[in-house]
Design a protein around this motif. Structure first.
Motif, mmCIF file in Angstrom:
data_model
loop_
_atom_site.group_PDB
_atom_site.id
_atom_site.type_symbol
_atom_site.label_atom_id
_atom_site.label_comp_id
_atom_site.label_asym_id
_atom_site.label_seq_id
_atom_site.Cartn_x
_atom_site.Cartn_y
_atom_site.Cartn_z
ATOM 1 N N LYS A 66 0.859 -1.191 0.000
ATOM 2 C CA LYS A 66 0.000 0.000 0.000
ATOM 3 C C LYS A 66 0.889 1.232 0.000
ATOM 4 O O LYS A 66 1.832 1.331 0.776
ATOM 5 C CB LYS A 66 -0.909 -0.007 1.237
ATOM 6 C CG LYS A 66 -1.858 1.146 1.313
ATOM 7 C CD LYS A 66 -2.922 1.038 0.252
ATOM 8 C CE LYS A 66 -3.916 2.166 0.382
ATOM 9 N NZ LYS A 66 -4.775 2.279 -0.773
ATOM 10 N N GLN A 67 0.594 2.160 -0.897
ATOM 11 C CA GLN A 67 1.373 3.385 -0.971
ATOM 12 C C GLN A 67 0.493 4.578 -0.635
ATOM 13 O O GLN A 67 -0.727 4.517 -0.756
ATOM 14 C CB GLN A 67 1.962 3.574 -2.360
ATOM 15 C CG GLN A 67 2.980 2.533 -2.715
ATOM 16 C CD GLN A 67 3.658 2.830 -4.031
ATOM 17 O OE1 GLN A 67 3.077 3.420 -4.929
ATOM 18 N NE2 GLN A 67 4.908 2.424 -4.144
ATOM 19 N N TYR A 68 1.119 5.640 -0.189
ATOM 20 C CA TYR A 68 0.429 6.895 0.052
ATOM 21 C C TYR A 68 0.523 7.708 -1.236
ATOM 22 O O TYR A 68 1.587 7.803 -1.835
ATOM 23 C CB TYR A 68 1.063 7.651 1.224
ATOM 24 C CG TYR A 68 0.740 9.109 1.242
ATOM 25 C CD1 TYR A 68 -0.579 9.547 1.318
ATOM 26 C CD2 TYR A 68 1.739 10.062 1.160
ATOM 27 C CE1 TYR A 68 -0.879 10.902 1.311
ATOM 28 C CE2 TYR A 68 1.444 11.414 1.157
ATOM 29 C CZ TYR A 68 0.133 11.819 1.234
ATOM 30 O OH TYR A 68 -0.160 13.153 1.221
ATOM 31 N N ILE A 69 -0.585 8.280 -1.670
ATOM 32 C CA ILE A 69 -0.600 9.130 -2.861
ATOM 33 C C ILE A 69 -0.722 10.579 -2.394
ATOM 34 O O ILE A 69 -1.772 10.996 -1.897
ATOM 35 C CB ILE A 69 -1.786 8.796 -3.807
ATOM 36 C CG1 ILE A 69 -1.841 7.310 -4.130
ATOM 37 C CG2 ILE A 69 -1.710 9.650 -5.067
ATOM 38 C CD1 ILE A 69 -0.681 6.777 -4.906
ATOM 39 N N ALA A 70 0.366 11.314 -2.523
ATOM 40 C CA ALA A 70 0.363 12.727 -2.126
ATOM 41 C C ALA A 70 -0.359 13.541 -3.186
ATOM 42 O O ALA A 70 -0.177 13.302 -4.383
ATOM 43 C CB ALA A 70 1.794 13.229 -1.982
ATOM 44 N N ASP A 71 -1.184 14.501 -2.764
ATOM 45 C CA ASP A 71 -1.827 15.387 -3.737
ATOM 46 C C ASP A 71 -0.751 16.043 -4.597
ATOM 47 O O ASP A 71 -0.832 16.029 -5.814
ATOM 48 C CB ASP A 71 -2.685 16.455 -3.037
ATOM 49 C CG ASP A 71 -3.940 15.860 -2.413
ATOM 50 O OD1 ASP A 71 -4.472 14.863 -2.938
ATOM 51 O OD2 ASP A 71 -4.391 16.396 -1.382
ATOM 52 N N PHE A 72 0.249 16.610 -3.939
ATOM 53 C CA PHE A 72 1.404 17.194 -4.624
ATOM 54 C C PHE A 72 2.642 17.013 -3.753
ATOM 55 O O PHE A 72 2.555 17.043 -2.528
ATOM 56 C CB PHE A 72 1.238 18.707 -4.851
ATOM 57 C CG PHE A 72 0.178 19.081 -5.835
ATOM 58 C CD1 PHE A 72 0.432 19.061 -7.204
ATOM 59 C CD2 PHE A 72 -1.077 19.475 -5.405
ATOM 60 C CE1 PHE A 72 -0.547 19.415 -8.120
ATOM 61 C CE2 PHE A 72 -2.068 19.828 -6.308
ATOM 62 C CZ PHE A 72 -1.806 19.803 -7.676
ATOM 63 N N VAL A 73 3.772 16.855 -4.404
ATOM 64 C CA VAL A 73 5.067 17.050 -3.753
ATOM 65 C C VAL A 73 5.732 18.158 -4.549
ATOM 66 O O VAL A 73 5.943 18.033 -5.759
ATOM 67 C CB VAL A 73 5.928 15.774 -3.741
ATOM 68 C CG1 VAL A 73 7.310 16.077 -3.173
ATOM 69 C CG2 VAL A 73 5.250 14.670 -2.937
ATOM 70 N N CYS A 74 5.992 19.264 -3.877
ATOM 71 C CA CYS A 74 6.584 20.435 -4.538
ATOM 72 C C CYS A 74 8.038 20.597 -4.116
ATOM 73 O O CYS A 74 8.398 20.277 -2.975
ATOM 74 C CB CYS A 74 5.797 21.694 -4.170
ATOM 75 S SG CYS A 74 4.102 21.707 -4.762
ATOM 76 N N HIS A 75 8.826 21.101 -5.022
ATOM 77 C CA HIS A 75 10.254 21.347 -4.775
ATOM 78 C C HIS A 75 10.950 20.084 -4.268
ATOM 79 O O HIS A 75 11.915 20.170 -3.527
ATOM 80 C CB HIS A 75 10.445 22.503 -3.782
ATOM 81 C CG HIS A 75 9.936 23.811 -4.279
ATOM 82 N ND1 HIS A 75 10.615 24.577 -5.179
ATOM 83 C CD2 HIS A 75 8.781 24.491 -4.008
ATOM 84 C CE1 HIS A 75 9.932 25.681 -5.442
ATOM 85 N NE2 HIS A 75 8.802 25.642 -4.755
ATOM 86 N N ASN A 76 10.413 18.926 -4.614
ATOM 87 C CA ASN A 76 11.001 17.646 -4.215
ATOM 88 C C ASN A 76 11.079 17.448 -2.708
ATOM 89 O O ASN A 76 11.762 16.545 -2.242
ATOM 90 C CB ASN A 76 12.396 17.486 -4.814
ATOM 91 C CG ASN A 76 12.490 16.308 -5.729
ATOM 92 O OD1 ASN A 76 11.512 15.601 -5.946
ATOM 93 N ND2 ASN A 76 13.661 16.087 -6.268
#
Length: 127
Positions: A66-76
């Motif tokens: 199971k993985q977490y899906i981030a809405d966004f990852v910004c600037h790494n």
């Protein structure tokens, strides 16, 4: 002397983009609408991001399926978690803290578009 704020300029850029989206759309849409509009705003502002990035979760050294899906990852380095709720609660903040812990990222922004004024919380991973 004031302590340095982690990723201050990057957070300022992200929150500015969120404010522009909220100013344009207001409240009342589903989270997916804000996510799509925010992606367009990130592109306009040249903010580096990955939308719906899969992030591994480990348990006792084992990678879970199971993985977490981030809405966004910004600037790494900054998880941006979007909400479109009448109110964000401590449960939402706790979720973001857990996401930061398992991904080993240091900073998250919890952004709520669901009220007449934009809400945002900066969450630092101290673990």
């Amino acid at each position: 002397m004031q302590a340095d704020i982690m990723l201050k300029d990057e957070c300022y850029q992200i929150i500015g983009a969120c404010m522009a989206v909220h100013r344009e759309l207001g409240c009342g849409f589903l989270e997916a609408v804000y996510q799509e509009a925010l992606e367009a705003e990130f592109q306009l502002r040249s903010i580096p991001y990955v939308r719906e990035k899969s992030l591994e979760i480990t348990y006792k050294g084992q990678v879970l399926s199971k993985q977490y899906i981030a809405d966004f990852v910004c600037h790494n380095s900054i998880i941006v978690e979007l909400k479109a709720l009448s109110e964000i609660s401590s449960v939402h903040k706790s979720q973001l803290i857990n996401y930061l812990k398992v991904t080993k990222l240091k900073l998250g922004l919890l952004v709520n578009f669901g009220q007449s004024s934009l809400q945002s919380k900066r969450v630092v991973n101290n673990f």
